[in-house]
Design a protein around this motif. Structure first.
Motif, PDB file in Angstrom:
ATOM      1  N   GLU A  77      37.311  66.132  46.232  1.00 42.50           N
ATOM      2  CA  GLU A  77      37.709  66.696  47.380  1.00 42.50           C
ATOM      3  C   GLU A  77      38.472  68.008  46.739  1.00 42.50           C
ATOM      4  O   GLU A  77      37.812  69.273  47.212  1.00 42.50           O
ATOM      5  CB  GLU A  77      38.477  66.016  48.350  1.00 42.50           C
ATOM      6  N   ALA A  78      39.351  67.741  45.952  1.00 43.86           N
ATOM      7  CA  ALA A  78      39.972  68.997  45.281  1.00 43.86           C
ATOM      8  C   ALA A  78      39.016  70.173  44.399  1.00 43.86           C
ATOM      9  O   ALA A  78      38.992  71.184  44.749  1.00 43.86           O
ATOM     10  CB  ALA A  78      41.074  68.555  44.400  1.00 43.86           C
ATOM     11  N   ASP A  79      37.843  69.388  43.888  1.00 45.50           N
ATOM     12  CA  ASP A  79      36.916  70.333  43.183  1.00 45.50           C
ATOM     13  C   ASP A  79      35.757  70.646  44.069  1.00 45.50           C
ATOM     14  O   ASP A  79      34.705  71.245  43.626  1.00 45.50           O
ATOM     15  CB  ASP A  79      36.435  69.347  41.906  1.00 45.50           C
ATOM     16  N   ARG A  80      35.908  70.258  45.547  1.00 45.39           N
ATOM     17  CA  ARG A  80      34.623  70.526  46.557  1.00 45.39           C
ATOM     18  C   ARG A  80      33.446  69.854  46.038  1.00 45.39           C
ATOM     19  O   ARG A  80      32.179  70.491  46.187  1.00 45.39           O
ATOM     20  CB  ARG A  80      34.846  72.003  46.688  1.00 45.39           C
ATOM     21  N   HIS A  81      33.441  68.758  45.522  1.00 47.65           N
ATOM     22  CA  HIS A  81      32.270  67.915  45.329  1.00 47.65           C
ATOM     23  C   HIS A  81      32.248  66.653  46.132  1.00 47.65           C
ATOM     24  O   HIS A  81      31.218  65.864  45.830  1.00 47.65           O
ATOM     25  CB  HIS A  81      32.163  67.404  43.725  1.00 47.65           C
ATOM     26  N   LEU A  82      33.077  66.650  46.985  1.00 42.72           N
ATOM     27  CA  LEU A  82      32.929  65.372  48.019  1.00 42.72           C
ATOM     28  C   LEU A  82      31.802  65.369  48.932  1.00 42.72           C
ATOM     29  O   LEU A  82      31.297  64.037  49.176  1.00 42.72           O
ATOM     30  CB  LEU A  82      34.093  65.163  48.623  1.00 42.72           C
ATOM     31  N   ASP A  83      31.449  66.367  49.467  1.00 42.41           N
ATOM     32  CA  ASP A  83      30.331  66.431  50.497  1.00 42.41           C
ATOM     33  C   ASP A  83      28.885  65.830  49.595  1.00 42.41           C
ATOM     34  O   ASP A  83      28.686  66.092  48.320  1.00 42.41           O
ATOM     35  CB  ASP A  83      30.156  68.055  50.895  1.00 42.41           C
ATOM     36  N   ALA A  84      28.314  65.114  50.421  1.00 36.78           N
ATOM     37  CA  ALA A  84      27.012  64.497  49.654  1.00 36.78           C
ATOM     38  C   ALA A  84      25.994  65.330  49.186  1.00 36.78           C
ATOM     39  O   ALA A  84      25.747  65.055  48.055  1.00 36.78           O
ATOM     40  CB  ALA A  84      26.279  63.539  50.825  1.00 36.78           C
ATOM     41  N   GLU A  85      25.780  66.314  49.523  1.00 40.17           N
ATOM     42  CA  GLU A  85      24.973  67.386  49.008  1.00 40.17           C
ATOM     43  C   GLU A  85      25.544  68.089  47.633  1.00 40.17           C
ATOM     44  O   GLU A  85      24.999  68.290  46.713  1.00 40.17           O
ATOM     45  CB  GLU A  85      24.302  68.279  49.980  1.00 40.17           C
ATOM     46  N   ALA A  86      26.709  68.468  47.786  1.00 38.65           N
ATOM     47  CA  ALA A  86      27.376  69.122  46.740  1.00 38.65           C
ATOM     48  C   ALA A  86      27.412  68.023  45.498  1.00 38.65           C
ATOM     49  O   ALA A  86      27.696  68.342  44.343  1.00 38.65           O
ATOM     50  CB  ALA A  86      28.878  69.618  47.220  1.00 38.65           C
ATOM     51  N   TYR A  87      27.844  66.771  45.714  1.00 37.25           N
ATOM     52  CA  TYR A  87      28.036  65.926  44.899  1.00 37.25           C
ATOM     53  C   TYR A  87      26.691  65.644  44.072  1.00 37.25           C
ATOM     54  O   TYR A  87      26.830  65.674  42.924  1.00 37.25           O
ATOM     55  CB  TYR A  87      28.418  64.450  45.689  1.00 37.25           C
ATOM     56  N   ARG A  88      25.493  65.420  45.037  1.00 36.65           N
ATOM     57  CA  ARG A  88      24.262  65.306  44.352  1.00 36.65           C
ATOM     58  C   ARG A  88      23.916  66.412  43.152  1.00 36.65           C
ATOM     59  O   ARG A  88      23.750  66.287  42.266  1.00 36.65           O
ATOM     60  CB  ARG A  88      23.268  65.167  45.389  1.00 36.65           C
ATOM     61  N   LEU A  89      24.311  67.587  43.816  1.00 37.23           N
ATOM     62  CA  LEU A  89      24.051  68.793  43.043  1.00 37.23           C
ATOM     63  C   LEU A  89      24.645  68.778  41.834  1.00 37.23           C
ATOM     64  O   LEU A  89      24.489  69.265  40.555  1.00 37.23           O
ATOM     65  CB  LEU A  89      24.047  69.934  43.641  1.00 37.23           C
ATOM     66  N   TRP A  90      26.026  68.413  41.921  1.00 37.58           N
ATOM     67  CA  TRP A  90      27.329  68.364  40.726  1.00 37.58           C
ATOM     68  C   TRP A  90      26.461  67.277  39.712  1.00 37.58           C
ATOM     69  O   TRP A  90      26.735  67.760  38.544  1.00 37.58           O
ATOM     70  CB  TRP A  90      28.312  68.246  41.422  1.00 37.58           C
ATOM     71  N   LEU A  91      26.207  66.247  40.135  1.00 37.26           N
ATOM     72  CA  LEU A  91      25.598  65.245  39.061  1.00 37.26           C
ATOM     73  C   LEU A  91      24.262  65.818  38.530  1.00 37.26           C
ATOM     74  O   LEU A  91      24.280  65.442  37.201  1.00 37.26           O
ATOM     75  CB  LEU A  91      25.411  63.884  39.876  1.00 37.26           C
ATOM     76  N   GLU A  92      23.446  66.291  39.186  1.00 39.01           N
ATOM     77  CA  GLU A  92      22.225  66.823  38.736  1.00 39.01           C
ATOM     78  C   GLU A  92      22.529  67.792  37.646  1.00 39.01           C
ATOM     79  O   GLU A  92      21.428  67.972  36.559  1.00 39.01           O
ATOM     80  CB  GLU A  92      21.329  67.322  39.780  1.00 39.01           C
ATOM     81  N   ASP A  93      23.458  68.537  37.650  1.00 42.11           N
ATOM     82  CA  ASP A  93      23.865  69.665  36.802  1.00 42.11           C
ATOM     83  C   ASP A  93      24.285  69.122  35.474  1.00 42.11           C
ATOM     84  O   ASP A  93      24.563  69.958  34.664  1.00 42.11           O
ATOM     85  CB  ASP A  93      24.836  70.619  37.384  1.00 42.11           C
ATOM     86  N   HIS A  94      24.428  67.983  35.340  1.00 40.93           N
ATOM     87  CA  HIS A  94      25.009  67.031  34.161  1.00 40.93           C
ATOM     88  C   HIS A  94      24.468  65.884  33.914  1.00 40.93           C
ATOM     89  O   HIS A  94      24.965  64.764  33.891  1.00 40.93           O
ATOM     90  CB  HIS A  94      26.400  66.938  34.308  1.00 40.93           C
ATOM     91  N   HIS A  95      22.982  65.816  33.726  1.00 37.38           N
ATOM     92  CA  HIS A  95      22.193  64.640  33.504  1.00 37.38           C
ATOM     93  C   HIS A  95      22.368  63.629  34.428  1.00 37.38           C
ATOM     94  O   HIS A  95      22.287  62.297  34.019  1.00 37.38           O
ATOM     95  CB  HIS A  95      22.630  64.184  31.885  1.00 37.38           C
ATOM     96  N   GLY A  96      22.728  63.660  35.756  1.00 43.01           N
ATOM     97  CA  GLY A  96      22.808  62.804  36.601  1.00 43.01           C
ATOM     98  C   GLY A  96      24.273  61.836  36.701  1.00 43.01           C
ATOM     99  O   GLY A  96      24.285  61.024  37.453  1.00 43.01           O
TER     100      GLY A  96
END
Length: 195
Positions: A77-96
């Motif tokens: 949440e603090a890093d703004r990756h908790l939203d489902a789509e933001a989380y997915r993109l964040w993972l995809e940006d680093h080999h899953g």
């Protein structure tokens, strides 16, 4: 925690298999079965099947599952990756996957994309990191069933005859010739006996 069960709750959006990845939750379940007595043993065997057949990483540290989940969600949440789509993109940006370290105890957690009904934050302990032990599935299943059996019936959980009886009766596994040839079973039993 307000009650013992809330310490073991894993709310959405987190997918966290406590049988495979949290020693404290496993200890808690073993104690419940031991208190319930011999009749509860038969119901435990099917539950440990979710452990599977592979190697896994087991968190052995002091944090409850609820504390681990809260720490991970707070960081997301603090890093703004908790939203489902933001989380997915964040993972995809680093080999899953991504790795987060919890400041509370220094444990490292691997995050992947979960696919089970709204539980998109798939969480498991990092490999070879603080408070983590690498365990074979059949060793962990055997340790759980032997400790629950010894708690319900009495007996020494390190007795090879007891271990082999439990492996045969509840898990359908072949007998061990000796504890020394068990792939670390004694160490896992001793670890699960500690509070």
């Amino acid at each position: 925690m307000g009650n013992a069960e809330s310490a073991f709750d894993v709310p959405p959006p987190v997918l966290f298999n406590l049988w495979k990845h949290h020693a404290g939750a496993i200890r808690h379940r073993i104690a419940e079965v031991a208190r319930a007595g011999p009749v509860a043993l038969a119901g435990l065997a099917p539950q440990v099947l979710v452990i599977g057949t592979e190697l896994m990483d087991l968190y052995t540290g002091p944090l409850s599952p609820a504390e681990v989940v809260a720490g991970v969600l707070a960081q997301l949440e603090a890093d703004r990756h908790l939203d489902a789509e933001a989380y997915r993109l964040w993972l995809e940006d680093h080999h899953g996957y991504r790795v987060l370290t919890l400041p509370a105890d220094g444990s490292a957690w691997v995050l992947r994309l979960g696919e089970e009904g709204g539980r998109y934050v798939h969480l498991h302990p990092g490999r070879w990191t603080p408070h983590t032990r690498r365990v074979r599935a059949n060793v962990l299943k055997t340790a759980v069933m032997v400790l629950a059996h010894a708690g319900a019936h009495g007996g020494n959980p390190l007795d090879v005859a007891l271990i082999n009886g439990v492996r045969r009766e509840y898990l359908g596994l072949s007998p061990l010739p000796a504890l020394a040839e068990s792939g670390g079973l004694a160490a896992v039993i001793e670890m699960l006996q500690r509070e």
